[in-house]
Motif scaffolding. Structure first.
Motif, mmCIF file in Angstrom:
data_model
loop_
_atom_site.group_PDB
_atom_site.id
_atom_site.type_symbol
_atom_site.label_atom_id
_atom_site.label_comp_id
_atom_site.label_asym_id
_atom_site.label_seq_id
_atom_site.Cartn_x
_atom_site.Cartn_y
_atom_site.Cartn_z
ATOM 1 N N ASP A 13 12.041 7.765 5.896
ATOM 2 C CA ASP A 13 10.637 8.137 5.742
ATOM 3 C C ASP A 13 9.885 7.087 4.940
ATOM 4 O O ASP A 13 8.787 6.683 5.310
ATOM 5 C CB ASP A 13 10.510 9.493 5.037
ATOM 6 N N HIS A 14 10.496 6.622 3.863
ATOM 7 C CA HIS A 14 9.850 5.604 3.032
ATOM 8 C C HIS A 14 9.707 4.299 3.803
ATOM 9 O O HIS A 14 8.667 3.649 3.762
ATOM 10 C CB HIS A 14 10.667 5.392 1.755
ATOM 11 N N PHE A 15 10.752 3.915 4.542
ATOM 12 C CA PHE A 15 10.709 2.683 5.320
ATOM 13 C C PHE A 15 9.631 2.756 6.399
ATOM 14 O O PHE A 15 8.867 1.818 6.599
ATOM 15 C CB PHE A 15 12.070 2.415 5.957
ATOM 16 N N ALA A 16 9.570 3.881 7.103
ATOM 17 C CA ALA A 16 8.585 4.037 8.183
ATOM 18 C C ALA A 16 7.163 3.999 7.636
ATOM 19 O O ALA A 16 6.285 3.352 8.209
ATOM 20 C CB ALA A 16 8.835 5.343 8.939
ATOM 21 N N ALA A 17 6.930 4.683 6.528
ATOM 22 C CA ALA A 17 5.586 4.696 5.935
ATOM 23 C C ALA A 17 5.185 3.295 5.487
ATOM 24 O O ALA A 17 4.053 2.862 5.697
ATOM 25 C CB ALA A 17 5.534 5.668 4.766
ATOM 26 N N ARG A 18 6.115 2.583 4.871
ATOM 27 C CA ARG A 18 5.814 1.223 4.413
ATOM 28 C C ARG A 18 5.571 0.303 5.608
ATOM 29 O O ARG A 18 4.661 -0.522 5.591
ATOM 30 C CB ARG A 18 6.965 0.701 3.563
ATOM 31 N N TRP A 19 6.350 0.430 6.668
ATOM 32 C CA TRP A 19 6.197 -0.397 7.859
ATOM 33 C C TRP A 19 4.830 -0.168 8.497
ATOM 34 O O TRP A 19 4.151 -1.107 8.905
ATOM 35 C CB TRP A 19 7.321 -0.069 8.842
ATOM 36 N N ILE A 20 4.413 1.095 8.575
ATOM 37 C CA ILE A 20 3.110 1.425 9.168
ATOM 38 C C ILE A 20 1.983 0.869 8.308
ATOM 39 O O ILE A 20 1.032 0.279 8.820
ATOM 40 C CB ILE A 20 2.977 2.947 9.353
ATOM 41 N N ARG A 21 2.076 1.034 6.990
ATOM 42 C CA ARG A 21 1.026 0.527 6.101
ATOM 43 C C ARG A 21 0.891 -0.983 6.203
ATOM 44 O O ARG A 21 -0.209 -1.525 6.174
ATOM 45 C CB ARG A 21 1.320 0.907 4.652
ATOM 46 N N GLN A 22 2.010 -1.689 6.323
ATOM 47 C CA GLN A 22 1.966 -3.149 6.392
ATOM 48 C C GLN A 22 1.329 -3.647 7.682
ATOM 49 O O GLN A 22 0.682 -4.678 7.704
ATOM 50 C CB GLN A 22 3.377 -3.722 6.267
ATOM 51 N N ARG A 23 1.494 -2.913 8.757
ATOM 52 C CA ARG A 23 1.009 -3.385 10.045
ATOM 53 C C ARG A 23 -0.294 -2.745 10.495
ATOM 54 O O ARG A 23 -0.867 -3.153 11.488
ATOM 55 C CB ARG A 23 2.089 -3.169 11.100
ATOM 56 N N LEU A 24 -0.766 -1.767 9.780
ATOM 57 C CA LEU A 24 -1.984 -1.072 10.180
ATOM 58 C C LEU A 24 -3.189 -2.009 10.176
ATOM 59 O O LEU A 24 -4.025 -1.954 11.069
ATOM 60 C CB LEU A 24 -2.240 0.127 9.263
#
Length: 110
Positions: A13-24
């Motif tokens: 969950d933490h990895f997915a949220a961070r990945w989305i924030r970085q690429r948004l």
């Protein structure tokens, strides 16, 4: 007993949220570029084909740019708030950025 506030997941969950924030941000930039290069010219071309008056075409294009200032300005303000290292200067910058959507909206009405 110690109560943990962390999730019991495996960190996905933490990895997915961070990945989305970085690429948004990149996704939003691509969407804006697509609007500028594809959607707006096609829409203007369609308005011209339907013999819309010139001021209607100009209002449409101006409205699109007014609409685009809101998320761009919001992104700038959020970046300054995330990296709040020089509060006096950054508060001034945030005040200036806050006027962009207001000014563009009232310019559109004028």
């Amino acid at each position: 007993a110690v109560v943990s506030t962390q999730s019991t997941g495996n960190g996905w969950d933490h990895f997915a949220a961070r990945w989305i924030r970085q690429r948004l941000g990149y996704v939003l930039i691509i969407i804006y570029l697509a609007m500028l290069c594809i959607a707006i010219p096609l829409s203007v071309n369609e308005l011209v084909k339907r013999h819309a008056e010139k001021h209607v075409v100009v209002w449409f294009v101006a409205g699109v740019f007014v609409y685009m200032t809101i998320p761009i300005t919001t992104a700038g303000v959020v970046q300054h708030l995330r990296n709040f290292s020089d509060p006096p200067q950054q508060l001034r910058i945030i005040r200036i950025l806050s006027w962009l959507p207001v000014y563009s909206f009232f310019s559109y009405l004028g």
